[in-house]
Design a protein around this motif. Structure first.
Motif, short mmCIF file in Angstrom:
data_model
loop_
_atom_site.label_atom_id
_atom_site.label_comp_id
_atom_site.label_asym_id
_atom_site.label_seq_id
_atom_site.Cartn_x
_atom_site.Cartn_y
_atom_site.Cartn_z
N LYS B 57 0.85 -1.19 0.00
CA LYS B 57 0.00 0.00 0.00
C LYS B 57 0.88 1.23 0.00
O LYS B 57 1.82 1.31 0.77
CB LYS B 57 -0.89 0.00 1.24
N TYR B 59 1.02 5.46 0.24
CA TYR B 59 0.30 6.63 0.73
C TYR B 59 1.14 7.87 0.50
O TYR B 59 2.34 7.87 0.74
CB TYR B 59 0.01 6.50 2.22
N GLU B 65 -3.70 7.38 -2.39
CA GLU B 65 -3.52 6.01 -1.91
C GLU B 65 -3.46 5.07 -3.10
O GLU B 65 -4.18 5.25 -4.07
CB GLU B 65 -4.71 5.58 -1.03
#
Lengths: 479, 1002
Positions: B57, B59, B65
C-alpha cells in the motif's frame, strides 16, 4: 385430479401415427386406420422402416394406461391400431436366440445394451409389483370413470399379461428381485412375459392393472371402488418418473405443518460424473443419516448415501452443504428432492424386509388429502405410504403453504392470509402457536398492563376459559 | 408481437440496470493488518507499507492512496523505492523480488506490477547462497545490489532484472582483499546491510553479519576499506558527509567509524552502549541526521536493558541534551525520518514509525515532539469494533458541531500539517458529508468522516463515565517520573498511539447505534442491556443520568438469568465534556445484550429489543411506554443467558479431552505389552480414523420449530406513520420482528405537541404476523402509495425528502432471512414475494434501503434494497416490486466477521471489516462511487538536490538543465496544484534525455 383421461378425439381420423422405437432409434410413419392389414405385413414394414430386415423382433405397444402390451398376431395388432389415440407407440426388441443366454461376460454387455429397453421396463414393472406387494394401491386408478371407452377393452389384456408374470413377480417382492437383475441376459427379458403393466406414459392409470395383482390374501376380495379419498393425505410421493433418468428419483415430502420431523441429515461427499474429459470426481451432497421415526425414513424413498441432485428443481451442484441445508429448510413445508439412490437395484422398496411383509408397517393406503380429517395427527404419523405421481406439475408447488402466514388482527379479526380457500390449512398451526398463547395467558400482568384483549385462545379449551375476555374485546379469530 | 415487445422492454431494463448499478471495491480504510515492511521515497514523498498477506500500500498526501497485491501469498519483507523514480522493489518471504510502478492511465496513476525476479545460484548451490537478506537500490536508478545469506552481493540491472554476473561481489573477492586476520578462516556470515556512500555513489558499504564491514568500489571492483567491527552487526548508517559510518550491534551498542582518508582500515572513533551496564537488547536500526546548526539527530530503535525493559518497543531520539525513549504499544516494524527543504535534505522534520498496530508521526520541530494526527491509516481497532452505523448527508450544522467537539479532544496534537505530500488527489470533492459511527468494546463511539477516500477521525464519545466500573480511568496515566532511566515517553493520543486491545469491562461494549442527523439526538445501546439517549451540547455540563429499568420478562416464571449483571450507574452528577451528553438511560432486565434499537426524534421515542422482548421509551417524559415479552417459555437458552451456552461448550470440550486421553492411555498400555497389541491398537486407531472420515460434517434437515433457541430475540424495530388499522387514517406505529419469524405491530397514540410533555404516549397492539417459514425477520419497511420507502423522521420537516404519498394504499415489506414479502395495509394480505433461500440457499444477513441514481441523467433514480447474504454475495432488490436486480460476489463466505460487520449507506455504498483494523469500502451504485483518484508524477525541480552527490562533471550540465527546468515548470505549475516532486537523479548528461522525455509526457 382426473385430468388423466385424454379424450381420443382424433381417433375418427383416418390415419394412425406410429412412433416406433428400436434401441435408441425412433421411426415415425402412419397407417390407415380403416385398412390396417395383416400382422406379418406390419412386421415386415417395421423391419423395413428400421432397416433391420434379418432381425427377429418382439413388438410391443404402449396402451392408454402406459402398459406395454405385445403385438404378435392379427388380433392384437388390430386392437393396437384401434386404440391408438392418435399415436401408436411401438417398442421393438431383438428376439434373442437361446444360445445367447449362455454367452460370456464380454458379450453380456452388448446384449444387455440391446435388451436395455426390455430390462428397464422389466425393472420398473418389478418395482411396481413390489410396491403392490406392500399393499400400496392407487385409488385414483379405481376411481377412473368407467365411461371411458378405452380402459375396459384393454383391461383383460393387461390382466392377462400381468398374470403371466405374477408368480415370478411376487417372488421379487420378497427379495428375489436382486437375483433377477443380476442376470440381465435371462431369457425372460426377451420374452413377452416382460410385457404388461408399466409406467411408460400416463401412469396414473397404471395401478389399475396393479390392483389386480394384489397378494393372494387380498385377491379374494372383490374390487372395492374407492371414491376420492378423504381420510388420508399423502406424506410422500415419487414424481416425474417419466422425465427423469431411471437412475434418479424425485421424492416429494409433504410436511403439512405436522409435528413429525423431516428427519434426515446431509453431508459432503464426492461422486463420479461423466464429463467430456471422461470420468471425473466431483463434490456432491449425500444423505448421511436418517432420524428413526422421521418422515424421511418412514417413506422408504430416501436412504443413507443417496446423492442429492436437486432441491425443489434447483441443482445443488456447486452449492455448499450449508446452502443446500438452507434450501431444504426453506422448502421444508413442501420439499422435493431429486436423489440418485445409492441402491440402484431396488428403486422403490427399501424400508423393512421388503415385499408384502413390510406392508404391515402402515403402508396401508395411498391417498388424496383431507384437511378436514386431520383432527388426530396420529393418523398421519401412522400412515406413511408412498404415492407415485407422474407428470408432476410444478405449478402445484406454487400453491404452497408458506403463503399462509398467520395474521392476527388484535382489534379486528384474525385470519390466515388468504390465497387458498381451505381454511383448515391453518389448523396445524395450533400446536405450534400454543406456546405463545400459553405465555400470554399465564401472563396476566402483561395483558392487563398494556394489551387489550390477549388473543391467546385458539384451542377450544382455552377458548372456554377465556371466552369472556374474547367477548369483551371483540377479538374474533377466524381460522 | 407481444413477445417481441417484452423482449424490448427487457433489454431496456438491462440498460437501466447498467446505469444504476455497478459493483466496485473502492478503497480500504484503516490500518493494514499485520504490516511487515516500510519504505519511503523522499523524492516522491510516498510511503509504502507491505503486509504479511502480500499486499503493498502506498500513501502520499491525504487522499493519495494506491494498493497492490502480490500473486504469491507471501509476506512482504522489504520495500525499496528506486531513488528518484516511480518504481519500487519488494522482497517477499519466498525470496522473490517484484518491481512495481505507478503508471498514469487516463490521468490517474495506477500501481502495477511490471516484473518479477528470483535469484538463481549456480547449480547445486545451497539455497542460502541466493537467499536475499539485504537490498540496495542504487542511486543511479538502474542498479539493484542484493546481499544474500551466503555472503555474496549480486548486482542486477533494473527495470529488466538482468543479472550483471561479472560485477557480482562474491565472498571470495572480499575475503581476498581484506587482511588475513579478518577474513581467512572465519566466515563473514550473511550480508546484513548495504549502504551507498552519500557523496560517492560508486562506493558501497557491505556489512556482514559477523561484524566486518567493507567499502567496495563498484568501478575498480575491489575493497577500498574495511571496518573491523567484532560484534554481531544489526544495521549500518553512512553519515551524510560520507566521513563516518555508524554501526549498531546485537549487544545494544553502536560504534562510529571514520572512513574518510586513505587508510584502508577504519578506526573506531566511539563505541557506546546507550542503556548500558546491564546486558541490553540489540539496536536494530540506527540513523543519524545533521542539523544546520548544532548537533545531529540520532535515532535508535531497541537497545533497551534486557532484564528490566526488554519487553518495551522503543525508539530513542537523541538531540543535543534531549534524550527521549519513545515507548510504543506494539512491536516496531520500521521507521524513517522526513527531512525539510525543497529536495528533502534539510533539517529532520518528522519521525515516521510503523509499529504493528499503527503509524505514528512525531513532529521533531515543535517543542516536546508532539504527535501529528494522521489523515489515514488510523487504527480503527484501538478497542475492538463491535458495531457500526452510517449516516449519509449530514446537515452542515451538525457536522460543524461534531467537528468542534472533536477539536477540543485533540489539543495535544501538533499543529503542523501532514508531512507526507506525495501525489495529487484528483478525486472530486465528496458530494455530501457522511458520518460513520463505530461502537467499540470499551464503550466508546467513534465518529469518522466517511465522505471521501480518507476515513478521518472526528470525535470520540465515551459512555463509560455514566457507569461505575472497576478500573479507575487514572490508572494508566502514570507518566514517567523525573529522572527515570531510560527516559520513557508513552506515545499516546486519540487515534494515534492509542492501540489498547484490553477493555476494562466487556459490559460497556456498544452494540447498537442510532443517530438522528436533524435533531442531534443519539442513542446507543450496549452489551449489558443499557440504552443511553444523548444530546449534542456545545458546552460542558454536569448532570446526573436518570436510569429507568425495563423489565422485559413481565413476571415470566421459571426464568433464571445466568449472564452478567446490570451495570451500576453513578449516583453523583458527572461532568460531561462538550459533545454528546447522555440525559436518559434505560436498563433492560434481564441485562441481555441489546439486539435492536431505533430512535424517532420527531415523536421523541426510543425502542429497543433484546433476546427477551422489546420496549418503547419516551425520552421526553422519561418513562417506559410499552414493554413486551417475546420469550418462548421452552427456550431455555434465552431464559438463562449466555453463560449456560458457555457451560455446554465447556462440557463438550471436557468430553472430547476425556476421549482423547482414553485413547492415549489405551495406546500406551498396548505399547508396553507387546508388539502384536500395538498393531491391534494401530489398526483400531486407523479404523477410528477411517470412521471419522466416513462421518464428515453433516447437517440436519429440520424445519424451524418454535422451540428453536432465541425465537423471541428481537431482530428489527421500525417506526412508521402508516395505515395500520384502517385505510382512511394513518397513525404512528411501531413494528418489531423476531428471530422466530413473528412481526408485532403496535399502534401509537401521541398527545398533541402542546401537551406532549404531560399526556402519556400509549401503545396498543394492533397486529401480529407469524411467517409460515419462521425465518428470522431482519427488516421491516413500509412503502407509501408510490411504492417508495417512508422517509426518515424529520426528513420532510427539513425539506429534504418528498412527503410520502398518503393517498394510495401503503404496503408492508417484511424481510426475513429467507424471503422478501410484501403485504397490503391495513388488511395484511400477501401481495408478492421473492424467495431467496428456497432458490439458491443463501440467507439475508444485512439489508439496507438505498437510492440509486442513474449515471445517464441526474433526475432518474430508483429505490432499492441492498442485501448481503450469508454467502457473502451482494444483491440489489427493486422496490416495490421485490425483483432481484443484480448480484455480485463480495465477501468470502467463510469470512463471518466480515459479513457480520457490513453496513450499508443510503446511496448504495457500504463498508465491511476485512481485518480487525480495516474497513473495505464498496459501491453498488454506478453513480455514487468514492474511490481514490490520484496522480503521482515524475517531475523535476532544481537539480540542486543532486549537488552533494553529483560527480564533478555534473556541475557543467547544471545551468543548462536549470534553464530547461524553468521553462518546463511554468507548465507544471499550471498543471499541478500540489508540490512537484523531483525525480532528477545523478546529473549525468545522459539522464537529461530521460527527464525531458518524462516531462514531455506530463
Amino acid at each position: 385430479m382426473n385430468k388423466n383421461h385424454r379424450v381420443p378425439s382424433n381417433r375418427s381420423l383416418g390415419a394412425v401415427e406410429v412412433k416406433s422405437k428400436f434401441g435408441a432409434e425412433f421411426r415415425r410413419f402412419s397407417l390407415d386406420r380403416s385398412k390396417p392389414g395383416r400382422f406379418d405385413e406390419f412386421y415386415r414394414l417395421l423391419q423395413h422402416m428400421h432397416r433391420i430386415p434379418n432381425v427377429d423382433l418382439l413388438v410391443g405397444y404402449a396402451d392408454v394406461h402406459g402398459d406395454l402390451l405385445p403385438i404378435n398376431n392379427d388380433d392384437n395388432y388390430r386392437k393396437a391400431i384401434s386404440v391408438a389415440d392418435p399415436v401408436l407407440r411401438l417398442f421393438l426388441q431383438r428376439k434373442e436366440p437361446q444360445e445367447d443366454e449362455r454367452c460370456g461376460e464380454g458379450d453380456r454387455g452388448v446384449l444387455s445394451q440391446a435388451a436395455s429397453p426390455v430390462k428397464s421396463l422389466f425393472r420398473r414393472m418389478s418395482d411396481r409389483v413390489a410396491r403392490i406387494g406392500k399393499g400400496i394401491t392407487d385409488p385414483r386408478a379405481c376411481s377412473s370413470p368407467p365411461s371411458s371407452p378405452l380402459s375396459s377393452p384393454s383391461l383383460p389384456l393387461a390382466l392377462e399379461a400381468a398374470c403371466t408374470g405374477r408368480s415370478r413377480k411376487l417372488k421379487f417382492s420378497t427379495g428375489m428381485a436382486q437375483q433377477h437383475h443380476q442376470s440381465p441376459s435371462d431369457s425372460e427379458e426377451a420374452d413377452y412375459s416382460a410385457f404388461g403393466l408399466d409406467s411408460l406414459t400416463r401412469p396414473k392409470k397404471t395401478v389399475l392393472a396393479a390392483m389386480l395383482l394384489r397378494p393372494d390374501a387380498n385377491r379374494k376380495k372383490p374390487l372395492v371402488i374407492i371414491s376420492l379419498p378423504r381420510d388420508f393425505r399423502p406424506v410422500s410421493s415419487i414424481i416425474d418418473v417419466d422425465i427423469l433418468p431411471e437412475t434418479h428419483r424425485r421424492v416429494r415430502l409433504y410436511k403439512h405443518g405436522q409435528e413429525k420431523p423431516l428427519g434426515f441429515y446431509i453431508r459432503d461427499g464426492s461422486s463420479v460424473r461423466v464429463t467430456p474429459q471422461g470420468l471425473e470426481k466431483v463434490p456432491g451432497i449425500f444423505i448421511s443419516r436418517m432420524v428413526p421415526g422421521g418422515l424421511a425414513e418412514s417413506t422408504g424413498l430416501l436412504a443413507v448415501n443417496d446423492e442429492v441432485l436437486e432441491v425443489n428443481g434447483i441443482e445443488v451442484q456447486g452449492k455448499s452443504l450449508d446452502q443446500v441445508t438452507d434450501m431444504m429448510i426453506a422448502n421444508s413445508h413442501n420439499l422435493i428432492v431429486t436423489v440418485k439412490p445409492a441402491n440402484q437395484r431396488n428403486n422403490i422398496v427399501r424400508s423393512g424386509g421388503g415385499g408384502a411383509a413390510s406392508g404391515s408397517s402402515g403402508h396401508s393406503s395411498d391417498s388424496g388429502t383431507s384437511f378436514y380429517g386431520y383432527s388426530s395427527p396420529g393418523i398421519a404419523v401412522a400412515t406413511t405410504p408412498a404415492d407415485i405421481i407422474q407428470n408432476f406439475h410444478p405449478e402445484e408447488l406454487e400453491s404452497d403453504e408458506d403463503d399462509e402466514d398467520l395474521v392476527i388482527e388484535v382489534d379486528g379479526e384474525a385470519m390466515p392470509i388468504p390465497r387458498t380457500s381451505s381454511a383448515s390449512c391453518t389448523i396445524p398451526f395450533i400446536p405450534r402457536y400454543m406456546p405463545h398463547l400459553d405465555l400470554r395467558t399465564t401472563n396476566g400482568a402483561l395483558a392487563s398492563h398494556n394489551r387489550s384483549g390477549s388473543l391467546g385462545t385458539l384451542s377450544t379449551a382455552d377458548r372456554g376459559l377465556e371466552g369472556r375476555s374474547l367477548e369483551e374485546e371483540g377479538t374474533v379469530i377466524t381460522l | 408481437m407481444k413477445r417481441f415487445r417484452r423482449h424490448g422492454q427487457e433489454s431496456q431494463r438491462e440498460r437501466i440496470k447498467q446505469e444504476l448499478y455497478g459493483f466496485n471495491k473502492t478503497v480500504e480504510h484503516g490500518f493494514p493488518h499485520q504490516p511487515s515492511a516500510l519504505g519511503f521515497s523522499p523524492s516522491l514523498q510516498l510511503l509504502a507499507i507491505g503486509t504479511r498477506s502480500g499486499a503493498i500500500k502506498l500513501y502520499g498526501g491525504p487522499g493519495v492512496e494506491f494498493m497492490g497485491l502480490h500473486d504469491e501469498n507471501a509476506a512482504v519483507t522489504q520495500v525499496h523505492f528506486l531513488p528518484h523514480q516511480v518504481e519500487l522493489v519488494t522482497l517477499l518471504d519466498d525470496n522473490s523480488l517484484h518491481m512495481w510502478t505507478l503508471r498514469a492511465h487516463h490521468g490517474v496513476s495506477e500501481l502495477l506490477e511490471i516484473g518479477r525476479f528470483t535469484l538463481t545460484g549456480p547449480p547445486g548451490a545451497p539455497p542460502s547462497v541466493t537467499r536475499v537478506t539485504a537490498v540496495l537500490a542504487h542511486s543511479s536508478g538502474d542498479l539493484l545490489l542484493l546481499g544474500t545469506e551466503g555472503g555474496h552481493v549480486f548486482i542486477v540491472k533494473v527495470p529488466g532484472f538482468r543479472e550483471l554476473e561479472e560485477r557480482n561481489i562474491s565472498l571470495e573477492k572480499v575475503t581476498n582483499s581484506v587482511p588475513e586476520e579478518y577474513g581467512g578462516r572465519r566466515s563473514l556470515e550473511h550480508v546484513e546491510s548495504l549502504q551507498e556512500n552519500p557523496v560517492n555513489p560508486r562506493q558501497v558499504l557491505i556489512g556482514y553479519g559477523r561484524g566486518l564491514m567493507v567499502v567496495w568500489d563498484l568501478d575498480s571492483q575491489s575493497a577500498v576499506k574495511h571496518i573491523p567491527a567484532t560484534q554481531q552487526l544489526e544495521s549500518v548508517w553512512w553519515t551524510e558527509d560520507g566521513g563516518h559510518v555508524l554501526s549498531s550491534h546485537s549487544d545494544g551498542s553502536y560504534c562510529r567509524w571514520k572512513v574518510a582518508g586513505d587508510d584502508p582500515q577504519s578506526e573506531q572513533e566511539k563505541s557506546e552502549v546507550p542503556y548500558g551496564h546491564f546486558p541490553c537488547k540489540a539496536i536494530s536500526k540506527i540513523i543519524q541526521l545533521p542539523t544546520e546548526q548544532g548537533p545531529p539527530f540520532l535515532f535508535l530503535s531497541g537497545g533497551m536493558p534486557r532484564a528490566s525493559y526488554g519487553d518495551r518497543h522503543c525508539i530513542s531520539v537523541i538531540h543535543s541534551k534531549t534524550h527521549v525513549a519513545l515507548d510504543f504499544t506494539s512491536r516496531i516494524i520500521d521507521f524513517f525520518v522526513i527531512r525539510d527543504g525543497p529536495d528533502h535534505t534539510g533539517e529532520p522534520s518528522a519521525l515516521v514509525v510503523l509499529v504493528e498496530e499503527e503509524l505514528v508521526v512525531i513532529d521533531l520541530q515543535t517543542e516536546g515532539w508532539p504527535v501529528i494526527q494522521t489523515p489515514y491509516l488510523v487504527p480503527l481497532h484501538c478497542s475492538a469494533i463491535t458495531c457500526s452505523h452510517h449516516v449519509s448527508a449530514i446537515p452542515l450544522k451538525l457536522w460543524e458541531r461534531v467537528l468542534s467537539a472533536g477539536a477540543l479532544q485533540n489539543t495535544h496534537y501538533s499543529k503542523k500539517p501532514w508531512p507526507m505530500t506525495g501525489g495529487q488527489n484528483l478525486a472530486p470533492d465528496p458530494p455530501q458529508r457522511d458520518l460513520l459511527l463505530t461502537g467499540h468494546e470499551d464503550g466508546t463511539v467513534r465518529f469518522w468522516d466517511a465522505s471521501g477516500v480518507c476515513l478521518y477521525p472526528m470525535y470520540k464519545l465515551s459512555t463509560a463515565g455514566v457507569f461505575l466500573t472497576d478500573s479507575d480511568p487514572n490508572d494508566n496515566l502514570n507518566q514517567g517520573t523525573e529522572g527515570e532511566w531510560p527516559p520513557f515517553r508513552k506515545v499516546q493520543g486519540v487515534g494515534v498511539g492509542c492501540f489498547d486491545p484490553y477493555s476494562d469491562d466487556p459490559r460497556l461494549g456498544i452494540q447498537k447505534i442510532h443517530l438522528c442527523k436533524y435533531s442531534g439526538y443519539l442513542t446507543v445501546a450496549g452489551t449489558a442491556g443499557q440504552i443511553l439517549v444523548l444530546e449534542l451540547n456545545d458546552e460542558a455540563a454536569e448532570q446526573t443520568v436518570e436510569a429507568t429499568v425495563a423489565d422485559l420478562l413481565q413476571g415470566q416464571e421459571g426464568f433464571r438469568w445466568k449472564g452478567h449483571t446490570r451495570l451500576e450507574v453513578r449516583e453523583e452528577p458527572v461532568t460531561f465534556p462538550p459533545g454528546f451528553q447522555p440525559f436518559a438511560l434505560v436498563q433492560c432486565q434481564p441485562p441481555a445484550v441489546v439486539t435492536a434499537l431505533t430512535l424517532h426524534s420527531e415523536w421523541k421515542l426510543v425502542t429497543f429489543g433484546t433476546s427477551h422482548g422489546f420496549g418503547l421509551y419516551d425520552y421526553q417524559q422519561k418513562n417506559n411506554v410499552l414493554v413486551r415479552c417475546t420469550l418462548n417459555p421452552s427456550d431455555q437458552l434465552a431464559m438463562e443467558g449466555p453463560l449456560s451456552r458457555v457451560k455446554s461448550i465447556k462440557k463438550s470440550l471436557r468430553q472430547s479431552f476425556r476421549r482423547i486421553r482414553r485413547s492415549r492411555v489405551s495406546l500406551r498400555k498396548h505399547h508396553v505389552n507387546n508388539a502384536a497389541k500395538l498393531q491391534q491398537a494401530n489398526a483400531r486407531l486407523e479404523a477410528e480414523l477411517a470412521e471419522m472420515e466416513l462421518a464428515p460434517v453433516q447437517r440436519k434437515i429440520e424445519p424451524r420449530s418454535p422451540d428453536d433457541s432465541f425465537t423471541g430475540l428481537v431482530r428489527t424495530l421500525y417506526f412508521a406513520d402508516t395505515f395500520l388499522s384502517d385505510s382512511s387514517h394513518n397513525t404512528p406505529s411501531l413494528w418489531a420482528g423476531t428471530n422466530g419469524g413473528s412481526v408485532f405491530a403496535y399502534q401509537l397514540r401521541l398527545p398533541p405537541v402542546e401537551r406532549r410533555g404531560e399526556d402519556p404516549v400509549t401503545a396498543h397492539p394492533a397486529k401480529e404476523i407469524q411467517l409460515m417459514h419462521r425465518a428470522p425477520v431482519v427488516g421491516i419497511l413500509v412503502l407509501d402509495g408510490h411504492g417508495s420507502p417512508l422517509p426518515e423522521p424529520l426528513e420532510v420537516a427539513h425539506d429534504l425528502a418528498r412527503s410520502p404519498d398518503m393517498q394510495g394504499s401503503h404496503s408492508l415489506l417484511v424481510i426475513s432471512e429467507e424471503q422478501f414479502k410484501v403485504f397490503t395495509l391495513p388488511k395484511v394480505s400477501a401481495k408478492m414475494k421473492l424467495k431467496l433461500t428456497a432458490i439458491d440457499g443463501s440467507r439475508v444477513r444485512r439489508v439496507g434501503v438505498a437510492w440509486f441514481g442513474s449515471t445517464r441523467t441526474d433526475d432518474y433514480g430508483e429505490s432499492g434494497l441492498t442485501v448481503l447474504t450469508n454467502q457473502g454475495d451482494l444483491h440489489v432488490v427493486s422496490l416495490p416490486g421485490v425483483k432481484l436486480q443484480v448480484q455480485y460476489p463480495c465477501i468470502r463466505r467463510e469470512d463471518v466477521s466480515g459479513i457480520a460487520s457490513c453496513v450499508f449507506t443510503k446511496h448504495g455504498q457500504g463498508f465491511y471489516l476485512i481485518s480487525p483494523s480495516e474497513f473495505e469500502r464498496f459501491s453498488l451504485s454506478a453513480r455514487c462511487v468514492v474511490e481514490p483518484r490520484s496522480l503521482v508524477e515524475v517531475s523535476s525541480q532544481t537539480p540542486s538536490s543532486t549537488l552533494p552527490r553529483a560527480p564533478p562533471d555534473g556541475a557543467s550540465v547544471e545551468p543548462v538543465l536549470q534553464e530547461i527546468q524553468k521553462s518546463l515548470e511554468v507548465d507544471q505549475t499550471v498543471l499541478c496544484r500540489d508540490s512537484i516532486v523531483c525525480v532528477f537523479a545523478t546529473g549525468r548528461s545522459w539522464r537529461m534525455g530521460r527527464v525531458l522525455s518524462l516531462e514531455g509526457r506530463c
